[in-house]
Design a protein around this motif. Sequence first.
Motif, PDB file in Angstrom:
ATOM      1  N   LEU A 116       0.896  -1.188  -0.018  1.00 46.95           N
ATOM      2  CA  LEU A 116       0.016  -0.230  -0.232  1.00 46.95           C
ATOM      3  C   LEU A 116       0.754   1.202   0.099  1.00 46.95           C
ATOM      4  O   LEU A 116       0.376   2.281  -0.623  1.00 46.95           O
ATOM      5  CB  LEU A 116      -0.872   0.117   1.233  1.00 46.95           C
ATOM      6  CG  LEU A 116      -1.674  -1.232   1.368  1.00 46.95           C
ATOM      7  CD1 LEU A 116      -2.543  -1.213   2.397  1.00 46.95           C
ATOM      8  CD2 LEU A 116      -2.455  -1.662   0.164  1.00 46.95           C
ATOM      9  N   CYS A 117       2.099   1.205   0.588  1.00 47.99           N
ATOM     10  CA  CYS A 117       2.916   2.337   0.732  1.00 47.99           C
ATOM     11  C   CYS A 117       3.469   2.496  -0.659  1.00 47.99           C
ATOM     12  O   CYS A 117       3.452   3.610  -1.089  1.00 47.99           O
ATOM     13  CB  CYS A 117       4.062   2.164   1.600  1.00 47.99           C
ATOM     14  SG  CYS A 117       3.590   2.218   3.356  1.00 47.99           S
ATOM     15  N   VAL A 118       3.591   1.413  -1.581  1.00 48.91           N
ATOM     16  CA  VAL A 118       4.314   1.718  -2.696  1.00 48.91           C
ATOM     17  C   VAL A 118       3.273   2.233  -3.722  1.00 48.91           C
ATOM     18  O   VAL A 118       3.528   3.109  -4.353  1.00 48.91           O
ATOM     19  CB  VAL A 118       4.452   0.355  -3.305  1.00 48.91           C
ATOM     20  CG1 VAL A 118       5.096   0.492  -4.844  1.00 48.91           C
ATOM     21  CG2 VAL A 118       5.716  -0.317  -2.350  1.00 48.91           C
ATOM     22  N   LEU A 119       1.896   2.026  -3.422  1.00 44.77           N
ATOM     23  CA  LEU A 119       0.811   2.307  -4.377  1.00 44.77           C
ATOM     24  C   LEU A 119       0.746   3.885  -4.106  1.00 44.77           C
ATOM     25  O   LEU A 119       0.488   4.487  -4.673  1.00 44.77           O
ATOM     26  CB  LEU A 119      -0.322   1.414  -4.079  1.00 44.77           C
ATOM     27  CG  LEU A 119      -0.435   0.203  -4.989  1.00 44.77           C
ATOM     28  CD1 LEU A 119      -1.859  -0.710  -4.330  1.00 44.77           C
ATOM     29  CD2 LEU A 119      -0.481   0.322  -6.308  1.00 44.77           C
ATOM     30  N   ALA A 120       0.736   4.029  -2.621  1.00 50.30           N
ATOM     31  CA  ALA A 120       0.571   5.574  -2.082  1.00 50.30           C
ATOM     32  C   ALA A 120       1.535   6.516  -2.768  1.00 50.30           C
ATOM     33  O   ALA A 120       1.124   7.556  -2.747  1.00 50.30           O
ATOM     34  CB  ALA A 120       0.447   5.649  -0.879  1.00 50.30           C
ATOM     35  N   SER A 121       2.732   6.025  -3.200  1.00 49.18           N
ATOM     36  CA  SER A 121       3.880   6.689  -3.716  1.00 49.18           C
ATOM     37  C   SER A 121       3.879   6.652  -5.321  1.00 49.18           C
ATOM     38  O   SER A 121       4.782   7.364  -5.717  1.00 49.18           O
ATOM     39  CB  SER A 121       5.076   6.330  -3.186  1.00 49.18           C
ATOM     40  OG  SER A 121       4.927   5.771  -1.820  1.00 49.18           O
ATOM     41  N   TRP A 122       2.855   5.980  -5.717  1.00 46.22           N
ATOM     42  CA  TRP A 122       2.969   5.812  -7.460  1.00 46.22           C
ATOM     43  C   TRP A 122       3.167   7.243  -8.119  1.00 46.22           C
ATOM     44  O   TRP A 122       4.149   7.355  -8.805  1.00 46.22           O
ATOM     45  CB  TRP A 122       1.505   5.217  -7.699  1.00 46.22           C
ATOM     46  CG  TRP A 122       1.992   4.219  -8.994  1.00 46.22           C
ATOM     47  CD1 TRP A 122       1.685   4.699 -10.209  1.00 46.22           C
ATOM     48  CD2 TRP A 122       2.487   3.078  -9.123  1.00 46.22           C
ATOM     49  NE1 TRP A 122       1.857   3.650 -10.910  1.00 46.22           N
ATOM     50  CE2 TRP A 122       2.446   2.769 -10.388  1.00 46.22           C
ATOM     51  CE3 TRP A 122       2.858   2.089  -8.118  1.00 46.22           C
ATOM     52  CZ2 TRP A 122       2.913   1.237 -10.873  1.00 46.22           C
ATOM     53  CZ3 TRP A 122       3.261   0.946  -8.476  1.00 46.22           C
ATOM     54  CH2 TRP A 122       3.451   0.256  -9.823  1.00 46.22           C
ATOM     55  N   LEU A 167      12.570   2.252   1.049  1.00 44.26           N
ATOM     56  CA  LEU A 167      11.256   1.282   1.655  1.00 44.26           C
ATOM     57  C   LEU A 167      11.477   0.206   1.922  1.00 44.26           C
ATOM     58  O   LEU A 167      11.136  -0.603   2.812  1.00 44.26           O
ATOM     59  CB  LEU A 167      10.387   1.277   0.449  1.00 44.26           C
ATOM     60  CG  LEU A 167       9.148   2.755   0.322  1.00 44.26           C
ATOM     61  CD1 LEU A 167       8.129   2.656  -0.623  1.00 44.26           C
ATOM     62  CD2 LEU A 167       8.857   3.131   1.769  1.00 44.26           C
ATOM     63  N   LEU A 168      12.401  -0.636   0.724  1.00 37.52           N
ATOM     64  CA  LEU A 168      12.792  -1.990   0.898  1.00 37.52           C
ATOM     65  C   LEU A 168      13.603  -2.343   2.252  1.00 37.52           C
ATOM     66  O   LEU A 168      13.408  -3.443   2.956  1.00 37.52           O
ATOM     67  CB  LEU A 168      13.174  -2.678  -0.536  1.00 37.52           C
ATOM     68  CG  LEU A 168      12.183  -2.612  -1.429  1.00 37.52           C
ATOM     69  CD1 LEU A 168      12.923  -2.792  -2.836  1.00 37.52           C
ATOM     70  CD2 LEU A 168      11.157  -3.596  -1.267  1.00 37.52           C
ATOM     71  N   GLU A 180       6.091  16.406   7.400  1.00 38.49           N
ATOM     72  CA  GLU A 180       6.771  16.421   6.486  1.00 38.49           C
ATOM     73  C   GLU A 180       7.075  15.266   5.862  1.00 38.49           C
ATOM     74  O   GLU A 180       7.463  15.236   4.585  1.00 38.49           O
ATOM     75  CB  GLU A 180       8.217  17.153   7.332  1.00 38.49           C
ATOM     76  CG  GLU A 180       8.043  18.447   8.135  1.00 38.49           C
ATOM     77  CD  GLU A 180       7.260  19.512   7.201  1.00 38.49           C
ATOM     78  OE1 GLU A 180       7.571  19.321   5.710  1.00 38.49           O
ATOM     79  OE2 GLU A 180       6.767  20.296   7.736  1.00 38.49           O
ATOM     80  N   ALA A 181       6.945  13.897   6.334  1.00 41.26           N
ATOM     81  CA  ALA A 181       7.208  12.936   5.632  1.00 41.26           C
ATOM     82  C   ALA A 181       6.291  12.809   4.378  1.00 41.26           C
ATOM     83  O   ALA A 181       5.215  13.291   4.467  1.00 41.26           O
ATOM     84  CB  ALA A 181       7.019  11.629   6.829  1.00 41.26           C
ATOM     85  N   PRO A 182       6.878  12.098   3.430  1.00 39.35           N
ATOM     86  CA  PRO A 182       5.920  11.720   2.139  1.00 39.35           C
ATOM     87  C   PRO A 182       4.792  11.199   2.768  1.00 39.35           C
ATOM     88  O   PRO A 182       4.978  10.106   3.862  1.00 39.35           O
ATOM     89  CB  PRO A 182       6.851  11.232   1.083  1.00 39.35           C
ATOM     90  CG  PRO A 182       7.924  10.576   1.929  1.00 39.35           C
ATOM     91  CD  PRO A 182       8.249  11.580   3.117  1.00 39.35           C
ATOM     92  N   THR A 183       3.871  10.560   1.917  1.00 44.67           N
ATOM     93  CA  THR A 183       2.907   9.860   2.319  1.00 44.67           C
ATOM     94  C   THR A 183       3.029   8.324   2.771  1.00 44.67           C
ATOM     95  O   THR A 183       2.864   7.990   3.675  1.00 44.67           O
ATOM     96  CB  THR A 183       1.642   9.637   1.259  1.00 44.67           C
ATOM     97  OG1 THR A 183       1.197  10.800   0.777  1.00 44.67           O
ATOM     98  CG2 THR A 183       0.401   8.726   1.523  1.00 44.67           C
ATOM     99  N   ALA A 184       3.991   7.936   2.079  1.00 47.50           N
ATOM    100  CA  ALA A 184       4.409   6.382   2.544  1.00 47.50           C
ATOM    101  C   ALA A 184       5.245   6.522   3.709  1.00 47.50           C
ATOM    102  O   ALA A 184       5.272   5.449   4.797  1.00 47.50           O
ATOM    103  CB  ALA A 184       5.361   5.929   1.449  1.00 47.50           C
ATOM    104  N   GLY A 185       5.985   7.480   4.145  1.00 48.51           N
ATOM    105  CA  GLY A 185       6.889   7.645   5.181  1.00 48.51           C
ATOM    106  C   GLY A 185       5.905   7.684   6.387  1.00 48.51           C
ATOM    107  O   GLY A 185       6.073   7.214   7.429  1.00 48.51           O
TER     108      GLY A 185
END
Lengths: 502, 502
Positions: free
Chosen positions: B102-108, B122-123, B241-246
Amino acid sequence: MIKASLLAFLPELTLLSGALALFLVSLGDQLVRRARQVALITALATLVACLFSLGQEAVLFDGAYRVDAFSQFLKLIFGLGLVLLVLLSGELPDIRPEVKPEYFLFLTLSVSGLTLLVSCVDLLTLVIALQLSSFPLYLLVPMRREGTARRAQMESAIKYLMLGIAANGIMLFGMSYLFGLTGTTRLPELFARLAPQMDSPVAIAALALTLAGIFYKLAVFPFHFWTPDVYQGASNETASLIASLPKVGAVAVLVRLVSLAAPEQESVALLLAILAVVSMFYGNLIALAQDDLKRLLGFSGIAHAGYALIGFVTLEQAGFTAALYYIVAYLFMVVACFVVICQVSTDGVNLGFGDLAGLHRRAPLLAVTLGVGIFALAGLPPFAGFIGKLALLKAALAKGYLVLVILAVVNTAIAAYYYLGVIREAFFREPGDRPLIAVGLPVRVLCLVLLAANLGLGILPGRVLESISTSLAGVSGLDQPALVSAAPARQSAGAAAPPGPP
Amino acid sequence: MFEPTYNATFPVLSVLIFSPLLAAAIALAFRDERLLRWWTLGFTVAAALFSLPLYGRFDASTAAFQFVEDRSWIPALEVRYTLGLDGISLLLVLLTTLIMPLCVLASWRYIRTRVKEFMVCLLVMETAMIGVFCALDFVLFFIFWEAMLIPMALLIGIWGGPRRVYAAVKFFIYTMSGSILLLVAIIALYLQVGSFSIPAMMGREYAPGFQCWVFVAFFISFAIKVPMLPFHTWLPAAHVEAPTAGSVLLASVLLKMGTYGFLRFCLPITPQAVHVFMPYVLALSVAAIVYGGLTALAQSDLKKLVAYSSVAHMGFATLGIFALNRPGIEGAILQMINHGITTGALFIAVGIIYERLHTRELDQAAGLGPRMPIFATFLVVFGLSSLAFPGTNSFIGEFLVLSGGFMVSKVMVVCAVPGVVLAAAYMLRMLQRVVYGGTRNPPHAGVTDLNWREVLTLAPLVVFVFWIGLHPQPFTRVLHASVERLVEQTAVANASELTWHD
């Protein structure tokens, strides 16, 4: 017999003949490239020679020089370090053109002094090896190019030389007491005779004064004054050398001296603990206020010397192993940082924080190398510095030094702040109009080796820790067998050592 | 106490932990960004599917660690490579593997620059996070625990919002300085037990004073991670401040590590100290619930609102844990999972708003309902789940926590009740604004509803919201045995004089 001792002495011979070859090259037409090639060949040959002589055991030069697992392990490290430093030096952009070949000569000579140093078991050879490793460094510092308003190298060179000689004087003074108390310069005998007298203040003072010379090399607190200035004044390449290999040599000698002295002595431990704590706090707190990266690494070096001393406070093998492991790991961490400084610095100028801005875009490999080096210095897993820290803290806590351990971890937290400052510039800031940095093949190889070393020592430290530990067992178990084997040699060398206890 | 019940030779946990690292290494070779995104997504989905059989093969009837792997790692330091799962960690591992795709998808679309480095971060995070939950050797745990800091700080510092540098540095310094004393406590425990094995450290009789010190060292470290009330200030900065995935990783997994630490270490290793400190921790939890609710009510930034609601939700989790009884602890674990699902979803939702409007201001996002009906539906579901509406997942968790807390201290629970009301207040206010808005909503011209990718990102979480909410049995089933043992380990003979009196 001769063959065996030749093999045992092979690394030193290789280095010295390489130095001789470099001397001949430097007489010629001043081609830096040729000198560099010769230096690289020497370094690689030394590395191979070290690998060959790894299992050797020998007592050479009438018992003044001892080749054992401990010394051979460290010679291997020095061989590797020399390869790294020659690769790092590149074409020496910041050294005066007419002395560039001599730079490699002195570099090789200094490392050969270090390889001799770790085998010395006699006060006299110890002093000579220490000087051989130090004097070339005194000369390397003022070799930096001069420019308008750039004569700091002269000031640092004078400072380095004067303080170095003063530390030497103190060390010799201490050694004279050691000799006076025991009547021998041979370390195993000397400490065997010193042991019954260890309660007397004279003996402790003598030992402390002798250690002062080593502390100077290691940049432990009261002998640290040269460090930041010399790092700042010397060229980036010279600073990389001064910051790395001599410290390994210093810790190795300390291990030999302290493990032979084996003083079950509260006062010695207390003295070392105080020096460790003061070094850590002094180095880390002042590093917080630095702008110049080399000065920052200088002060952090003082702090790291303090960490390494924690291992000596324990006065037992686990601590020595940890200290030695830590300083070997430190070699790779600090060289990783210096490689990046040398590459990022255009025209050899000193770098401030701002010069690193956006490094992850300008040169990703350098940024990763710097990141790993800095995180390792900060003691974060999975890098080399963490295992070193763990081993040190474990050894110290096992002996009940809880306060020392807590002060040490408080220091890692303080240090994290300025290390993170470096990361912040390199990774979080935008490069602006700073140019991309081209990285040549030798530097790429160097970076990969350093990354592998920092990760390898952090993830698979088992082999290295064990080999250090077993080689140390040979050092501290030295007294009995060594005395026996050295005894006949001693009679023939009677003229060298002034006779009779006082 | 430490017998593996699952004797498969296949090292399922090692594969789960280290395959993301391998995937990251392969990702480095990709040049095409599209391909890279698909590769990361494909891998994380595969890892999630690979982890599912863990649940099926997990034997819920025993409290023993399962899927155990135990190998020698650093014999010189007596550090072993030991992995295993029990009921407490199983769900957290599954949550981690589920959240990753879901994090990967949210950062698409959100991540457009330096995609490769982002995916690698991420990995690497996935490796460290699963490692933390699986490690049964304390040094191994600490290594994963600290190793997580680096990629997370990079995620915030490189891809974050305008104040990302400040947030990343604050996050790093805060969490790192929290864990320094943890290391000392680990070594101190090792010296008492003679091994770094976590199961071996549990259920022993340590001296009460020793327990208190170890507890304090643990507590500071884990309370910062949770974060509990006085240590929470890094959280809003990092989240915003973090990106969504963060943000999603922070909320869904990283915060759980603090409460996991309480469950895994504080309770079974230092039970007496837990009883001594219990009233204070309960008070802090209640304070966090009320404070988080009040602060969330005052926020106009959507991300900050969700961030402060996190503080309140985690307050419920710590309240349940330190109730020290079965409903409390099971409720707390459920609350951890629920918070991971609901808050993760809310952060994804805020990210979706931000991608469309380029603002997270509540006023700017007002009245999105008519334009984005599908999104509004999702948002309402997650909003209701966040305020623990009956039928959703959080209701079960909070109900269990409160009933557990009621057995310990009625006063505490009564004090926490306003927090529940506040949750309804801030969430309904947010829902009302975003879905309906006022009479003068911003035009939102050209704002489109969710595409299939975004629906796919949120849909799995909706399933879990109702699954846990309506039929929690499959989730609590695996907890019973482990929690039972945990309660036994925590029970202290003379608990009556130590526990809280109201």
